[in-house]
Design a protein around this motif. Structure first.
Motif, PDB file in Angstrom:
ATOM      1  N   TRP A 129      25.255  25.292  62.867  1.00  0.00           N
ATOM      2  CA  TRP A 129      24.872  27.415  62.461  1.00  0.00           C
ATOM      3  C   TRP A 129      24.009  26.864  62.444  1.00  0.00           C
ATOM      4  O   TRP A 129      22.816  26.646  62.827  1.00  0.00           O
ATOM      5  N   GLY A 166      36.360  19.601  56.547  1.00  0.00           N
ATOM      6  CA  GLY A 166      35.672  18.399  57.285  1.00  0.00           C
ATOM      7  C   GLY A 166      36.000  19.037  58.678  1.00  0.00           C
ATOM      8  O   GLY A 166      36.482  17.624  59.937  1.00  0.00           O
ATOM      9  N   GLN A 192      23.827  28.267  54.855  1.00  0.00           N
ATOM     10  CA  GLN A 192      23.998  27.481  53.557  1.00  0.00           C
ATOM     11  C   GLN A 192      25.539  27.244  53.060  1.00  0.00           C
ATOM     12  O   GLN A 192      26.182  26.163  52.762  1.00  0.00           O
ATOM     13  N   ALA A 226      32.175  24.196  55.843  1.00  0.00           N
ATOM     14  CA  ALA A 226      32.760  23.804  56.881  1.00  0.00           C
ATOM     15  C   ALA A 226      32.392  21.616  56.157  1.00  0.00           C
ATOM     16  O   ALA A 226      33.856  21.119  56.912  1.00  0.00           O
ATOM     17  N   ARG A 227      31.659  21.118  55.981  1.00  0.00           N
ATOM     18  CA  ARG A 227      31.632  20.126  55.474  1.00  0.00           C
ATOM     19  C   ARG A 227      33.208  19.671  54.398  1.00  0.00           C
ATOM     20  O   ARG A 227      33.631  18.489  54.686  1.00  0.00           O
ATOM     21  N   ALA A 228      33.050  20.573  53.156  1.00  0.00           N
ATOM     22  CA  ALA A 228      34.555  20.059  52.606  1.00  0.00           C
ATOM     23  C   ALA A 228      36.050  20.475  53.394  1.00  0.00           C
ATOM     24  O   ALA A 228      37.288  20.027  53.410  1.00  0.00           O
ATOM     25  N   ASP A 275      32.991  19.996  62.322  1.00  0.00           N
ATOM     26  CA  ASP A 275      31.571  20.383  62.815  1.00  0.00           C
ATOM     27  C   ASP A 275      31.936  21.552  63.369  1.00  0.00           C
ATOM     28  O   ASP A 275      32.268  22.102  64.051  1.00  0.00           O
ATOM     29  N   GLU A 335      27.714  26.037  56.065  1.00  0.00           N
ATOM     30  CA  GLU A 335      27.689  24.235  56.302  1.00  0.00           C
ATOM     31  C   GLU A 335      28.544  23.773  54.881  1.00  0.00           C
ATOM     32  O   GLU A 335      29.216  23.060  55.437  1.00  0.00           O
ATOM     33  N   GLY A 336      28.484  23.847  53.703  1.00  0.00           N
ATOM     34  CA  GLY A 336      29.120  23.838  52.829  1.00  0.00           C
ATOM     35  C   GLY A 336      30.800  23.779  53.031  1.00  0.00           C
ATOM     36  O   GLY A 336      31.292  22.722  52.525  1.00  0.00           O
TER      37      GLY A 336
END
Length: 200
Positions: free
Chosen positions: A86, A81, A71, A77-79, A83, A74-75
């Motif tokens: 997971w 930018g 989790q 990776a979003r920050a 892909d 994932e956060g």
């Protein structure tokens, strides 16, 4: 044996993060000459290595037994930018297609009489692909036992090297200083590095 719940508890106990968020230096060194393709990061933790690989153009899957770690990854990776695919699961029992690069740093993969982890590692790399398996050094058994950890119960780089057959070429098998030095408070100043290429 550490269960997924025990790993979750370790991450919960470090709400600001268990790790630095920086790529492991040995990964950056060892993949510098590889063309990006598909990559699997076993024991991805909070995602730093997988994110670094994705930024470098790899199509990355990150796998860890801890849902809390994934989790957080994932956060991150979003920050960043990027892909990344997971997955939460046990590497030894998770069905995966082969990858061009399989990498793991300081894994806690248990030995079993049927050598499940070793067979899974070999099967996870596509012909022409690379396996990068990095362990802590120095790894002193008596000191580890005092901390409740028996290294003889876990797959070490030397075990992987001994398992690989003539379908593999060992490209690197050495102990060397960790790039950037040991993390604060760590007794592990060196990495035990195994890099192997699958020939067929």
């Amino acid at each position: 044996m550490s269960t997924d719940a025990e790993w979750d508890a370790r991450y919960f106990a470090a709400p600001e993060g268990m790790f630095s968020g920086n790529v492991n230096g040995t990964l950056a060194v060892e993949v510098a000459d590889l063309a990006p393709g598909t990559a699997l990061d076993i024991g991805c933790g909070e995602g730093a290595d997988a994110i670094w690989l994705a930024r470098a153009g790899w199509d990355v899957t990150g796998l860890d037994v801890s849902a809390v770690a994934v989790q957080r990854a994932e956060g991150a990776a979003r920050a960043a930018g990027v892909d990344v695919r997971w997955l939460v699961g046990d590497f030894a029992t998770t069905e995966l297609d082969p990858f061009d690069l399989v990498t793991t740093h300081y894994p806690a993969l248990e030995k079993t009489p049927d050598r499940t982890v070793l067979r899974a590692l070999a099967a996870a790399v596509t012909p022409g692909g690379t396996l990068l398996y990095v362990g802590h050094a120095p790894l002193e058994r008596e000191a580890a036992l005092a901390r409740g950890f028996d290294p003889d119960g876990y797959v070490l780089p030397k075990d992987v090297s001994a398992f690989l057959d003539d379908r593999w070429e060992i490209e690197v098998a050495e102990t060397r200083p960790r790039p950037g030095g040991a993390p604060h408070g760590s007794a592990f100043t060196h990495d035990d590095v195994l890099r192997a290429r699958r020939l067929r």
